[in-house]
Write a protein that holds these residues in place. Structure first.
Motif, PDB file in Angstrom:
ATOM      1  N   ALA A  95       0.836  -1.205   0.000  1.00 53.61           N
ATOM      2  CA  ALA A  95       0.000   0.000   0.000  1.00 53.61           C
ATOM      3  C   ALA A  95       0.872   1.258   0.000  1.00 53.61           C
ATOM      4  O   ALA A  95       0.563   2.250  -0.677  1.00 53.61           O
ATOM      5  N   ALA A  96       1.967   1.229   0.755  1.00 56.76           N
ATOM      6  CA  ALA A  96       2.872   2.381   0.786  1.00 56.76           C
ATOM      7  C   ALA A  96       3.523   2.599  -0.579  1.00 56.76           C
ATOM      8  O   ALA A  96       3.649   3.743  -1.049  1.00 56.76           O
ATOM      9  N   THR A  97       3.925   1.516  -1.225  1.00 54.20           N
ATOM     10  CA  THR A  97       4.514   1.629  -2.566  1.00 54.20           C
ATOM     11  C   THR A  97       3.479   2.114  -3.567  1.00 54.20           C
ATOM     12  O   THR A  97       3.781   2.966  -4.419  1.00 54.20           O
ATOM     13  N   ARG A  98       2.279   1.579  -3.470  1.00 53.53           N
ATOM     14  CA  ARG A  98       1.209   2.013  -4.385  1.00 53.53           C
ATOM     15  C   ARG A  98       0.938   3.510  -4.227  1.00 53.53           C
ATOM     16  O   ARG A  98       0.776   4.232  -5.220  1.00 53.53           O
ATOM     17  N   LYS A  99       0.899   3.978  -2.995  1.00 55.84           N
ATOM     18  CA  LYS A  99       0.689   5.406  -2.752  1.00 55.84           C
ATOM     19  C   LYS A  99       1.799   6.234  -3.390  1.00 55.84           C
ATOM     20  O   LYS A  99       1.543   7.283  -4.007  1.00 55.84           O
ATOM     21  N   GLU A 100       3.024   5.763  -3.261  1.00 55.98           N
ATOM     22  CA  GLU A 100       4.160   6.462  -3.862  1.00 55.98           C
ATOM     23  C   GLU A 100       4.064   6.469  -5.384  1.00 55.98           C
ATOM     24  O   GLU A 100       4.348   7.482  -6.039  1.00 55.98           O
TER      25      GLU A 100
END
Length: 717
Positions: free
Chosen positions: A456-461
Motif C-alpha cells: 500500500a505504501a509503494t502504491r501510494k508512492e
C-alpha cells in the motif's frame, strides 16, 4: 592464405587496429565532461535515478561495478542458474505462446482455442473465474463472481465442452485451480479420461496456489492446513500418474496488480514457495519431488532493464532456497511463466497498450521466460476479440521469427548494467523475503497485514508520481487524445451469464442419479483422495459439492485483508470518465481558455504545457496566438464563455498583466476560476490577493488540481 595474412586477422590485431584510432577516456574524464555539460546542476540529482526499490540507476556502468559478483563465471544450465535453467536456453525449446483465453464459458474458450492453436498458440492457458477459484457453484455465487476474470467451471459437462476436439496430448495446459486443487483437477481429468487420454500424457501446469488466493480474496474455502493436505495428495498422485504436470503454483500477479515494486513481488513469491516446500515436506514429500512441480508465475512491467534483471535474480534466489532445503540441481531449476503487466495497461488510447506489451514481452524473453502471455490491448476493458488476440499472439511470432530472440541464450549476460542490477535486486528481494520469514512466513505475514501495508505504501508512492507526472503514461497524464475513436469492446453481461450458468447446473443435476452422487460424496468425505474425487465427478458431483465435501469437518478458514487490484492509469481515467459523462450530459466539454499574453515566443512554452495539463483531465482547451493587451485578453476570455481561464506568459510579464487581467475577468464574471501557468515563488501571495485561484507548473500535483477543478465546476459529483 599466407602466414603473415593469418597474423593480420588474429584477435589481438583487431582491437589494436580499431581502438588505437581513438584516445581512451577514463570514467573520471567522462564524469568531468558530463558535469561541465550539466552547468552546475548536481550530477547525482540529474543523472542518477532512484527507483521504488531504492536502487540507484547509474547513467554509466563499468567493469569495476561487477568485478566482485560471484555469479559471473556461471554458465546457462548450471547453478546458480542466473543465466538460464536450460543449457541452450530457448534455442532448442522456445518459450511457449501461452495466451490467456479469459472467456466466461467453456464453449467460448474452446472456440477461441480451436481458432488460435493452428495460428501460433502453443499452450492452453485458461484463467478461471472468481467463483470457481473459491469452490462455489455458479448458482450459489453472486452474479459478479461468475465469469469474473475467467471461465466458469462447475460440472463434468463444462470440462467436456472445454476440451472438445482438442488434441490434449499435444497441448500443454496452464490452469490455476484456485485454493483447492482436487475439484478442478478432477473435473478436467475425468473429461480427458473419457477421451481415452491417460494422465501420463498430459503436460504443463494444473496447479493450486492457496496463499495467492488468500492474498487476492482475503479468505479460503477451507483451512490452510486442509488446502495443503489436498495439495500434497494431488502432488503425490501426479508424481505417479501424471509425471509431466506441475501441481503447485506460486503466482505473484496479485502483488504486482496491487502496485507492489519488483522487490516486494519477488519477496512474496519466494516466501510463498518456501511455505509450499515446508508444507509438502511436513506431509512426507521430498524437496526433489516437490520443487520441480512448482510453477512460478509473475508479471513484467515497463522498466525494461530492471525487469530483465529481476527474472535473472529470481532464478538465482530460488536455486539458493532449494539448495538450503537439500534439493539437487534439477530441483533448483525454477520454471517461469510470465505475463505482461495488467497494471500498466490503459482504457484510453488503448492502441498504446500494444507498444507497452511489446517492451514488456521483450524484457520477458530476454530475461528467460519459459512461457509468456502478452496482454491483449483491450484487456483493461473486457474480453479480447479475435483481432486483439491475433495481434498479441503475432507479437510472440515476430519476436521469434523476425527478431530471432529464440536464438539467444541470456542475451544481456555480461552487461555491466544488467549484471549489477541483477545483484542489487537479488539483495533487496532477499531482504524483503527475510522480513516475511521473521513474521513467521507468508501466511502469518498476510494475517498480520505486513505485505499489504508495504505494498500500500509503494502504491501510494507510485500514484503520487503519476499524479505529479513524474511518471508519464502516454495518452493518459501526458499527450492525451480527446478526439480518439474507441474500438468496440466485448464485455460480460453478468446477470445474463449468471442465469445461464444456473440453468446449466439445473440441467446437470437433473441428469444424474442423486443417490449415486450422495454415496460418492460420502466416500469422498471419508477418504479425500484423488480416486474418490474422480468417482464423485463421474457420479455427477459439481465443483461446489466437491469443495464443500473436501472442506467438511475442518478448522476455521483464514481471513486476511485482501490486496486490492489497481492499474496505474486509473486516477486519470476517472477524470476522463467524469469529463466524458459531463459532455454527454450537457452537450459541451468542460473548457479552459488560455489567455496568452504577448507574442508566440513569449507564451508558447507555457500554453503548450497548460494544454497538456488540462487535457489530461478531459478539459477542452481554447488556444490562440496571444494578445497584445490585458483588455483584449479579457474580452476574448469572456467571449469564450469558459469557466476556467489560464494566463500564460513569462514570470517577468506577470506582475504587469496578471492582477489586472484577473480583476477584469472576475469583475464581469465572478465565478470564473483564474489560473496562472507558472509558480513565481516570491509573488504568490500577491497573485492570490489579486484573485488568482490556482497555479500550474512542473512540480504541481496535476491529478489533485484537475480533480478539484472538476468538483468546483460540477463536472464530477
Amino acid at each position: 592464405m599466407t602466414h603473415d595474412a593469418q597474423e593480420m586477422t588474429t584477435e589481438s590485431a583487431v582491437p589494436e587496429r580499431l581502438f588505437d584510432m581513438f584516445t581512451p577516456a577514463s570514467y573520471a574524464e567522462w564524469r568531468a565532461a558530463a558535469e561541465k555539460t550539466l552547468k552546475g546542476a548536481p550530477f547525482e540529482k540529474r543523472l542518477v535515478t532512484k527507483t521504488l526499490e531504492n536502487i540507484l540507476l547509474q547513467p554509466v556502468y563499468n567493469a569495476s561495478d561487477i568485478a566482485d559478483l560471484p555469479h559471473l563465471a556461471s554458465l546457462p544450465g548450471f547453478a546458480p542458474f542466473v543465466r538460464d535453467t536450460r543449457i541452450l536456453g530457448p534455442v532448442r525449446e522456445r518459450w511457449q505462446v501461452a495466451q490467456e483465453l479469459p472467456y466466461p464459458t467453456a464453449t467460448d474458450v474452446n472456440q477461441a482455442a480451436q481458432a488460435d492453436l493452428p495460428r501460433g498458440l502453443t499452450t492452453l492457458n485458461v484463467p478461471l473465474d472468481q467463483a470457481t477459484r473459491q469452490g462455489i457453484d455458479p448458482d450459489a455465487a453472486a452474479p459478479a463472481q461468475v465469469g469474473a476474470g475467467g471461465m466458469s467451471l462447475a460440472t463434468l459437462d463444462d470440462a467436456r465442452r472445454l476440451f472438445d476436439q482438442l488434441e490434449l496430448d499435444q497441448i500443454p495446459l496452464l490452469i490455476q485451480t484456485g485454493a483447492l486443487s482436487l475439484p478442478v483437477a478432477s473435473l478436467l481429468l475425468a473429461a480427458t479420461a473419457e477421451r481415452g487420454l491417460s494422465p501420463d500424457r498430459l503436460r504443463g501446469t494444473l496447479a493450486a496456489d492457496p496463499l495467492g488466493n488468500l492474498a487476492a480474496d482475503g479468505s479460503l474455502p477451507a483451512s490452510l492446513e486442509r488446502c495443503y493436505d489436498l495439495l500434497a495428495e494431488w502432488t503425490r498422485w501426479a508424481m505417479t500418474n501424471a509425471p509431466h504436470l506441475r501441481t503447485i503454483m506460486v503466482s505473484s500477479h496479485v502483488y504486482h496488480n496491487s502496485g507492489a515494486g519488483i522487490v516486494q513481488e519477488m519477496g512474496c513469491a519466494l516466501a510463498t514457495g518456501v511455505a509450499y516446500l515446508r508444507a509438502m515436506q511436513d506431509r512426507g514429500l521430498d524437496v526433489n519431488d516437490v520443487a520441480p512441480r512448482i510453477q512460478f508465475a509473475c508479471s513484467v512491467g515497463s522498466n525494461f532493464f530492471l525487469e530483465i534483471a529481476r527474472l535473472r535474480a529470481i532464478r538465482m534466489l530460488w536455486a539458493r532456497i532449494v539448495a538450503a532445503f537439500d534439493g539437487n540441481e534439477i530441483a533448483q531449476r525454477i520454471h517461469l511463466h510470465v505475463r505482461t503487466s495488467a497494471w500498466t495497461k490503459t482504457r484510453y488510447d488503448v492502441y498504446n497498450n500494444m507498444l507497452r506489451a511489446t517492451g514488456e514481452a521483450m524484457a520477458a524473453v530476454m530475461g528467460g521466460a519459459h512461457s509468456l502471455h502478452i496482454s491483449h490491448f483491450d484487456e483493461a476493458w473486457g474480453l479480447p476479440d479475435e483481432f486483439s488476440r491475433r495481434i498479441a499472439r503475432n507479437l510472440h511470432i515476430i519476436l521469434q521469427e523476425e527478431c530471432n530472440f529464440f536464438r539467444l541464450i541470456d542475451p544481456p549476460g555480461g552487461s555491466w548494467a544488467v549484471e549489477k542490477l541483477t545483484d542489487e535486486i537479488a539483495a533487496q528481494a532477499w531482504a524483503f523475503f527475510q522480513e516475511i520469514e521473521r513474521h513467521g512466513g507468508m501466511a502469518a505475514a498476510l494475517a498480520a497485514g505486513m505485505p499489504q501495508e508495504a505494498i500500500a505504501a509503494t502504491r501510494k508512492e507510485r500514484f503520487a508520481a503519476i499524479a505529479q507526472r513524474r511518471d508519464v503514461i502516454i495518452g493518459i497524464n501526458m499527450y492525451p487524445n480527446l478526439d480518439e475513436k474507441r474500438p468496440e469492446f466485448r464485455q460480460i453481461d453478468y446477470l445474463q451469464l449468471h442465469a445461464a450458468r444456473a440453468a446449466d447446473l439445473r440441467h446437470s443435476r437433473d441428469n444424474r442419479s442423486d443417490e449415486a452422487c450422495r454415496t460418492a460424496l460420502s466416500n469422498l468425505a471419508a477418504q479425500r483422495s484423488v480416486a474418490a474425487v474422480l468417482a464423485a465427478v463421474r457420479a455427477g458431483a459439481t465443483l461446489g459439492e466437491l469443495s464443500c465435501t473436501l472442506a467438511a469437518a475442518d478448522t476455521a478458514a483464514p481471513q486476511v485483508t485482501p490486496l486490492p487490484t489497481h492499474r496505474a492509469a486509473e486516477q486519470f481515467e476517472q477524470l476522463r470518465d467524469a469529463a466524458d459523462a459531463y459532455t454527454v450530459r450537457t452537450g459541451r466539454r468542460p473548457t479552459v481558455f488560455l489567455a496568452n499574453i504577448g507574442p508566440l515566443s513569449q507564451h508558447k512554452a507555457r500554453s503548450d504545457f497548460a494544454t497538456g495539463f488540462f487535457q489530461a483531465g478531459g478539459f477542452a482547451v481554447i488556444n490562440n496566438d496571444g494578445f497584445a493587451s490585458v483588455e483584449e485578453a479579457a474580452n476574448a476570455a469572456l467571449a469564450a464563455d469558459a469557466d476556467i481561464v489560464t494566463i500564460c506568459s513569462t514570470d517577468e510579464t506577470y506582475p504587469d498583466v496578471a492582477p489586472a487581467l484577473t480583476q477584469a475577468i472576475k469583475n464581469q464574471r465572478p465565478t470564473t476560476t483564474v489560473i496562472l501557468a507558472g509558480y513565481p515563488t516570491d509573488l504568490i501571495d500577491m497573485y492570490r490577493a489579486a484573485g488568482i485561484d490556482e497555479f500550474i507548473h512542473l512540480r504541481a500535483n496535476c491529478y489533485d488540481i484537475l480533480a478539484r477543478l472538476q468538483h468546483l465546476k460540477g463536472v464530477a459529483a
